[in-house]
Design a protein around this motif. Structure first.
Motif, PDB file in Angstrom:
ATOM      1  N   ASP B 249      67.588  84.957  51.983  1.00 20.00           N
ATOM      2  CA  ASP B 249      67.340  85.982  53.002  1.00 20.00           C
ATOM      3  C   ASP B 249      66.439  87.111  52.505  1.00 20.00           C
ATOM      4  O   ASP B 249      66.392  87.422  51.333  1.00 20.00           O
ATOM      5  CB  ASP B 249      68.679  86.552  53.483  1.00 20.00           C
ATOM      6  N   VAL B 250      65.756  87.719  53.466  1.00 22.91           N
ATOM      7  CA  VAL B 250      64.874  88.848  53.153  1.00 22.91           C
ATOM      8  C   VAL B 250      65.722  90.077  52.812  1.00 22.91           C
ATOM      9  O   VAL B 250      66.616  90.447  53.579  1.00 22.91           O
ATOM     10  CB  VAL B 250      63.968  89.182  54.354  1.00 22.91           C
ATOM     11  N   VAL B 251      65.475  90.705  51.647  1.00 23.12           N
ATOM     12  CA  VAL B 251      66.255  91.892  51.277  1.00 23.12           C
ATOM     13  C   VAL B 251      65.425  93.170  51.333  1.00 23.12           C
ATOM     14  O   VAL B 251      65.955  94.262  51.448  1.00 23.12           O
ATOM     15  CB  VAL B 251      66.879  91.742  49.879  1.00 23.12           C
ATOM     16  N   LEU B 252      64.122  93.010  51.211  1.00 20.78           N
ATOM     17  CA  LEU B 252      63.264  94.201  51.257  1.00 20.78           C
ATOM     18  C   LEU B 252      62.057  93.874  52.126  1.00 20.78           C
ATOM     19  O   LEU B 252      61.403  92.848  51.927  1.00 20.78           O
ATOM     20  CB  LEU B 252      62.792  94.577  49.843  1.00 20.78           C
ATOM     21  N   GLU B 253      61.809  94.744  53.092  1.00 19.71           N
ATOM     22  CA  GLU B 253      60.650  94.511  53.935  1.00 19.71           C
ATOM     23  C   GLU B 253      59.802  95.773  53.977  1.00 19.71           C
ATOM     24  O   GLU B 253      60.310  96.863  54.238  1.00 19.71           O
ATOM     25  CB  GLU B 253      61.082  94.117  55.348  1.00 19.71           C
ATOM     26  N   VAL B 254      58.522  95.605  53.693  1.00 17.85           N
ATOM     27  CA  VAL B 254      57.601  96.735  53.711  1.00 17.85           C
ATOM     28  C   VAL B 254      56.568  96.463  54.788  1.00 17.85           C
ATOM     29  O   VAL B 254      55.988  95.381  54.832  1.00 17.85           O
ATOM     30  CB  VAL B 254      56.919  96.900  52.329  1.00 17.85           C
ATOM     31  N   ARG B 271      62.280  88.225  49.248  1.00 18.62           N
ATOM     32  CA  ARG B 271      63.523  87.492  49.485  1.00 18.62           C
ATOM     33  C   ARG B 271      64.367  87.432  48.232  1.00 18.62           C
ATOM     34  O   ARG B 271      63.861  87.473  47.116  1.00 18.62           O
ATOM     35  CB  ARG B 271      63.213  86.066  49.941  1.00 18.62           C
ATOM     36  N   ARG B 272      65.635  87.322  48.436  1.00 15.76           N
ATOM     37  CA  ARG B 272      66.554  87.102  47.330  1.00 15.76           C
ATOM     38  C   ARG B 272      66.192  85.786  46.643  1.00 15.76           C
ATOM     39  O   ARG B 272      65.897  84.799  47.302  1.00 15.76           O
ATOM     40  CB  ARG B 272      67.980  87.034  47.878  1.00 15.76           C
ATOM     41  N   PRO B 298      55.854 110.589  48.522  1.00 22.72           N
ATOM     42  CA  PRO B 298      56.017 110.656  49.969  1.00 22.72           C
ATOM     43  C   PRO B 298      55.297 109.503  50.670  1.00 22.72           C
ATOM     44  O   PRO B 298      54.296 108.983  50.173  1.00 22.72           O
ATOM     45  CB  PRO B 298      55.388 111.994  50.343  1.00 22.72           C
ATOM     46  N   ILE B 299      55.844 109.112  51.810  1.00 21.95           N
ATOM     47  CA  ILE B 299      55.249 108.043  52.608  1.00 21.95           C
ATOM     48  C   ILE B 299      54.520 108.688  53.780  1.00 21.95           C
ATOM     49  O   ILE B 299      55.088 109.526  54.480  1.00 21.95           O
ATOM     50  CB  ILE B 299      56.353 107.096  53.129  1.00 21.95           C
ATOM     51  N   ALA B 300      53.250 108.320  53.971  1.00 23.93           N
ATOM     52  CA  ALA B 300      52.484 108.920  55.070  1.00 23.93           C
ATOM     53  C   ALA B 300      52.762 108.182  56.373  1.00 23.93           C
ATOM     54  O   ALA B 300      52.948 108.784  57.417  1.00 23.93           O
ATOM     55  CB  ALA B 300      50.998 108.911  54.746  1.00 23.93           C
ATOM     56  N   SER B 301      52.787 106.853  56.308  1.00 26.56           N
ATOM     57  CA  SER B 301      53.119 106.080  57.494  1.00 26.56           C
ATOM     58  C   SER B 301      53.630 104.713  57.056  1.00 26.56           C
ATOM     59  O   SER B 301      53.510 104.338  55.900  1.00 26.56           O
ATOM     60  CB  SER B 301      51.889 105.921  58.397  1.00 26.56           C
ATOM     61  N   GLY B 302      54.210 104.001  58.003  1.00 27.77           N
ATOM     62  CA  GLY B 302      54.747 102.686  57.675  1.00 27.77           C
ATOM     63  C   GLY B 302      56.229 102.750  57.364  1.00 27.77           C
ATOM     64  O   GLY B 302      56.820 103.836  57.361  1.00 27.77           O
ATOM     65  N   GLU B 303      56.823 101.580  57.119  1.00 30.88           N
ATOM     66  CA  GLU B 303      58.268 101.533  56.937  1.00 30.88           C
ATOM     67  C   GLU B 303      58.685 100.674  55.766  1.00 30.88           C
ATOM     68  O   GLU B 303      58.064  99.653  55.459  1.00 30.88           O
ATOM     69  CB  GLU B 303      58.920 100.973  58.213  1.00 30.88           C
ATOM     70  N   VAL B 304      59.761 101.129  55.113  1.00 34.86           N
ATOM     71  CA  VAL B 304      60.400 100.329  54.079  1.00 34.86           C
ATOM     72  C   VAL B 304      61.808 100.035  54.579  1.00 34.86           C
ATOM     73  O   VAL B 304      62.566 100.966  54.863  1.00 34.86           O
ATOM     74  CB  VAL B 304      60.478 101.095  52.747  1.00 34.86           C
ATOM     75  N   THR B 305      62.139  98.773  54.725  1.00 37.54           N
ATOM     76  CA  THR B 305      63.449  98.430  55.244  1.00 37.54           C
ATOM     77  C   THR B 305      64.257  97.683  54.184  1.00 37.54           C
ATOM     78  O   THR B 305      63.805  96.687  53.629  1.00 37.54           O
ATOM     79  CB  THR B 305      63.320  97.537  56.495  1.00 37.54           C
ATOM     80  N   ILE B 306      65.422  98.229  53.909  1.00 37.71           N
ATOM     81  CA  ILE B 306      66.347  97.558  53.002  1.00 37.71           C
ATOM     82  C   ILE B 306      67.630  97.336  53.778  1.00 37.71           C
ATOM     83  O   ILE B 306      68.196  98.289  54.318  1.00 37.71           O
ATOM     84  CB  ILE B 306      66.602  98.406  51.744  1.00 37.71           C
ATOM     85  N   GLU B 307      68.065  96.079  53.837  1.00 40.76           N
ATOM     86  CA  GLU B 307      69.144  95.702  54.745  1.00 40.76           C
ATOM     87  C   GLU B 307      68.703  96.132  56.133  1.00 40.76           C
ATOM     88  O   GLU B 307      67.658  95.704  56.582  1.00 40.76           O
ATOM     89  CB  GLU B 307      70.457  96.381  54.325  1.00 40.76           C
ATOM     90  N   SER B 308      69.441  97.061  56.766  1.00 42.91           N
ATOM     91  CA  SER B 308      68.971  97.468  58.087  1.00 42.91           C
ATOM     92  C   SER B 308      68.430  98.891  58.063  1.00 42.91           C
ATOM     93  O   SER B 308      67.984  99.410  59.073  1.00 42.91           O
ATOM     94  CB  SER B 308      70.126  97.371  59.082  1.00 42.91           C
ATOM     95  N   TYR B 309      68.442  99.508  56.886  1.00 46.40           N
ATOM     96  CA  TYR B 309      68.059 100.916  56.815  1.00 46.40           C
ATOM     97  C   TYR B 309      66.563 101.065  56.617  1.00 46.40           C
ATOM     98  O   TYR B 309      65.977 100.457  55.728  1.00 46.40           O
ATOM     99  CB  TYR B 309      68.795 101.596  55.653  1.00 46.40           C
TER     100      TYR B 309
END
Lengths: 348, 495
Positions: B249-254, B271-272, B298-309
């Motif tokens: 499964d995917v654990v980190l999504e950028v 992925r794990r 700092p992040i200017a734009s975009g998203e880092v998703t770990i689990e659902s956060y």
């Protein structure tokens, strides 16, 4: 191509810096002028007192300005002032064999030469300890804070040793003791406008400003504080410049010592000038210098010294207890630097 | 320069390099990161003394004892990090150390005249000589440094990656300047990763690889492909273990992540059970990408998703989410080298090492001992100072710290930089085993993001690789679709 527009002095950032500090000085002064009872604060006599008291800090702060621009620090200035005070008194107190075999004071035998000798010895001793500070910093590569923290104790001890841990009372009043005599209440001296010591300070301000602005030495002082590695790469004699800067601080402390000697009544007091390093450093920092080096000016330092003195004396005249005075001065130092940081951040 | 060799401890950084540059010639010096370009130039500019070999300047033996001596002999070096005195005016910076003066008094008129002349030469005539250096743009500051070299009548000018922080317009101006300086008879050594710059600007080129000169030639007679082949040509040995890993499964999504200046745009899924490699040149924005993911930048734009956060996060929250990072610079960022192994290893996770919020040294030692044996780390005791260990063992502590904190996702930035081959092999095995997991002890597979400049290592241990070039991250592709040539081409922005 047309020449680039020349901005006037008043638009330059240096002028703005100094201007902001003068404004702070005026505000602090106005505060006490309004709140000290019966307008006692802005009497001529009180103004003279402020100038007399600030001269000691300001003179020592001249050297400190050089040191802090190189990104250094000198904690030993209070002790060097005490050393100069003691050496002057000690020299005036020398006894020699007189014509009839009995002991006579050197100053009675040679009333003209002895005070000059006293000053020469004090200047020599102070400059030498300053030079030693510099030598330890440059040769042993110990940071200035540590070197001068140590020498602060060593020099204070030396002063106490020379004085045998007692105040030295010279047998005769000399012109050194009269350097800071008030000129307003003294008809004989009223033609001088300021006490002689203040004139010495004014001369020193001119010389120090000139050195910083117009000599290679002065520009190298800024270069070292701004980027020491680059200065070295470009062939700036970094070690020699630092030696000179710390020696210069010793020299100015000797002059401050003469004023202090007079101010405390012509007594060789080895415990004088304690905590002065804090007032002196505070004057330089409030005057716009940065601990990280590369910035600072003589004029700013003088304004800083005046602000510190006005706070100190104004607090006394308001009848504030000593602990309140100390807290206010401490707070002002932090406030001044904090405002400066904010301003810098805006520029950047 | 003839037969230059330089040794640092056990590593031979330069193994007999020859380099020639004629008056008025622009020589491009190319090579991968770590090929020895910077070391060679430090020898030339007097910052390092060579262990072997000789240098000649205008036919005479030249032994610069220090950078000052080199400058006075006419060899000026412009580093990536500029060396200006920020508080001083432009003219004072140009003439620092050689101020025109009489009896110690600075002749300001003469200074302004000399400085204006030098500034005109480099195209800075729009700037007032009185302007403080810190008020200038990066490009102007760079020109100021070149003006300093001009004022000194330098005969050799070394430019180290001068375009890495310039806009294309500034690059254009810089090229024009470099050409006009070479027409005045000044020899230029131009160090660059970017081959299009090399072919546009230089007369000749010289390639360094692993501390050796591996080729040189006339730029106009050589194709970029030939130069790339010279830069990377080497064998991949079987240093790299690759066990059967199964990614799940995917654990980190950028997604479309952009920082303040770099990265400009980066998207990937991790992925794990897989190792995702990020290739690219130094300065391309890879470290900044990791820093942004880990909440250090700092992040200017975009998203880092770990689990659902996917909200904002600082490093503390990232640790709690099961993310751990090994930073690129072990000595200054990665480890507190003055402290003990146990202190370093347990720093991110001190809970449970004593009753309440107390930390008991004995428990720290016991926790560390487990990892020391398991990895293994060669040391005397958990109380030993990190300073005293070899680079390889220090790096293992940095990784062990993540394991102690029981993270699921490991961000590794140049984990094998500056360590010897034997330790590298151990680190590769460790990374491989982490990605595989261990059924016997019930350790689940971990997800690993590996940044490296060393192409064989990326090709050797990663499952997929993405390439960062000038702040933009390419799509991740399976490792068997890449080779060193395609990676290098992508890294220098030529697909």
């Amino acid at each position: 191509m047309s020449p680039p527009p020349i901005r006037s002095f008043f638009q330059s950032s240096v002028a703005l810096n100094i201007g902001a500090r003068f404004l702070a000085l005026i505000i602090v002064f106005a505060f006490f002028a309004i709140f000290v009872e019966d307008g006692k604060f802005y009497t001529l006599r009180n103004l003279e007192n402020i100038v007399r008291q600030s001269s000691v800090y300001a003179t020592a702060a001249l050297g400190m300005t050089f040191v802090i621009i190189t990104a250094g620090i000198d904690l030993s200035v209070g002790s060097i002032i005490a050393l100069a005070v003691v050496v002057v008194a000690w020299t005036l107190n020398i006894q020699i064999d007189g014509a009839n075999g009995e002991l006579v004071y050197l100053v009675h035998q040679y009333p003209f030469a002895t005070p000059i000798l006293a000053c020469a010895l004090a200047i020599g001793a102070s400059t030498l300890v300053g030079l030693l500070n510099g030598a330890l910093i440059v040769r042993l590569r110990i940071v200035p804070f540590i070197v001068t923290l140590g020498s602060m104790g060593i020099i204070r001890g030396l002063a106490k040793g020379i004085a045998n841990e007692r105040d030295i009372y010279p047998p005769e009043e000399t012109w050194i003791g009269g350097l800071m005599d008030p000129t307003l209440t003294n008809k004989a001296k009223s033609g001088m406008i300021f006490p002689a010591g203040v004139w010495i300070l004014i001369l020193c301000i001119a010389v120090a400003s000139f050195i910083l602005k117009y000599t290679r030495l002065g520009r190298h002082v800024y270069a070292i504080g701004s980027n020491e590695e680059t200065a070295r790469l470009c062939g700036v004699p970094v070690g020699r410049t630092k030696l000179i800067v710390y020696a210069l601080t010793g020299f100015f402390c000797a002059l401050a010592g003469f004023m202090q000697f007079s101010y405390i009544g012509g007594v060789g007091q080895p415990t004088t000038g304690v905590m002065y390093e804090l007032f002196v450093i505070a004057a330089v920092i409030i005057g716009g210098a940065s601990f990280s080096g590369g910035e600072g000016s003589i004029l700013g330092t003088i304004v800083g010294a005046l602000i510190i003195t006005i706070l100190y004396m104004g607090g006394q005249q308001m009848g504030w207890p000593k602990w309140v005075q100390e807290m206010v001065i401490g707070g002002i130092i932090i406030l001044a630097v904090a405002v400066d940081r904010l301003r810098h951040r805006k520029l950047a | 320069m003839r037969g230059i060799a330089k040794r640092f401890g056990a590593t031979l950084a330069l193994k007999g390099v020859d380099l020639k540059v004629a008056p008025g010639e622009i020589l491009a010096l190319v090579g991968e990161n770590g090929a020895g370009k910077s070391t060679l130039m430090k020898v030339l500019s007097g910052a390092h003394a060579p262990d072997e070999g000789e240098l000649f300047l205008d036919g005479e033996a030249y032994e610069p004892g220090n950078p000052l001596h080199a400058r006075q002999s006419g060899v000026a070096m412009i580093y990536q990090e500029l060396s200006l005195a920020p508080h001083l005016s432009a003219m004072e910076n140009i003439l620092l150390g050689i101020e025109p003066a009489q009896f110690g008094l600075v002749d300001w008129k003469e200074m302004k005249r000399l400085a204006s002349e030098a500034m005109k030469t480099v195209g800075l005539d729009g700037v007032r000589p009185e302007t403080p250096a810190r008020a200038l743009s990066i490009a102007q500051q760079q020109l100021l440094e070149i003006a300093r070299a001009v004022a000194l009548d330098s005969r050799v000018l070394v430019l180290d990656e001068p375009t890495s922080s310039l806009t294309s317009k500034d690059i254009e101006a810089l090229f024009k300047l470099v050409r006009s300086l070479s027409e005045r008879g000044i020899s230029i050594v131009y160090i660059s990763h970017f081959l299009e710059e090399v072919s546009e600007l230089s007369h000749r080129f010289s390639v360094l690889r692993d501390g050796e000169s591996v080729g040189e030639g006339i730029t106009s007679e050589t194709t970029e492909e030939e130069i790339i082949a010279l830069m990377v040509g080497r064998d991949v040995d079987d240093l790299y273990p690759r066990s059967n890993r199964a990614s799940s499964d995917v654990v980190l999504e950028v997604e479309n992540l952009a920082g303040l200046s770099k990265p400009k745009s980066a998207s990937f899924q991790l992925r794990r059970g897989e190792i995702l490699g990020i290739a690219g040149l130094v300065g391309a924005g890879r470290t900044e990408l990791l820093d942004a993911i880990f909440g250090l930048e700092p992040i200017a734009s975009g998203e880092v998703t770990i689990e659902s956060y996917s909200g904002v996060a600082g490093p503390k929250l990232r640790w709690e989410q099961g993310l751990g990072m090994v930073s690129e610079d072990r000595k200054t960022q990665g480890l507190a080298v003055g402290l003990s192994i146990a202190d370093n290893l347990t720093l991110p996770q001190l809970d449970g090492l004593g009753p309440g919020r107390l930390v008991l040294p004995s428990r720290q030692d016991a926790a560390s001992q487990t990892w020391i044996e398991q990895i293994p780390i060669k040391c005397e005791s958990p109380r030993q100072q990190v300073n005293a260990l070899s680079g390889g063992n220090q790096q293992k502590i940095a990784i062990a710290r993540l394991l102690h904190a029981d993270v699921d996702i490991l961000l590794l930035d140049e984990p094998t930089r500056g360590i010897d081959v034997g330790s590298k092999a151990q680190i590769y095995r460790l990374i491989d085993s982490l990605a595989r997991g261990d059924d016997e002890s019930g350790t689940p597979p971990k997800a690993i993001l590996l940044v490296s400049s060393y192409l064989p290592e990326l090709l050797g241990i990663c499952d997929r690789i993405a390439v960062m070039s000038r702040g933009i991250l390419s799509d991740a592709r399976p490792v068997d679709e890449w080779d060193e040539h395609t990676l290098m081409s992508a890294a220098i922005g030529q697909e």
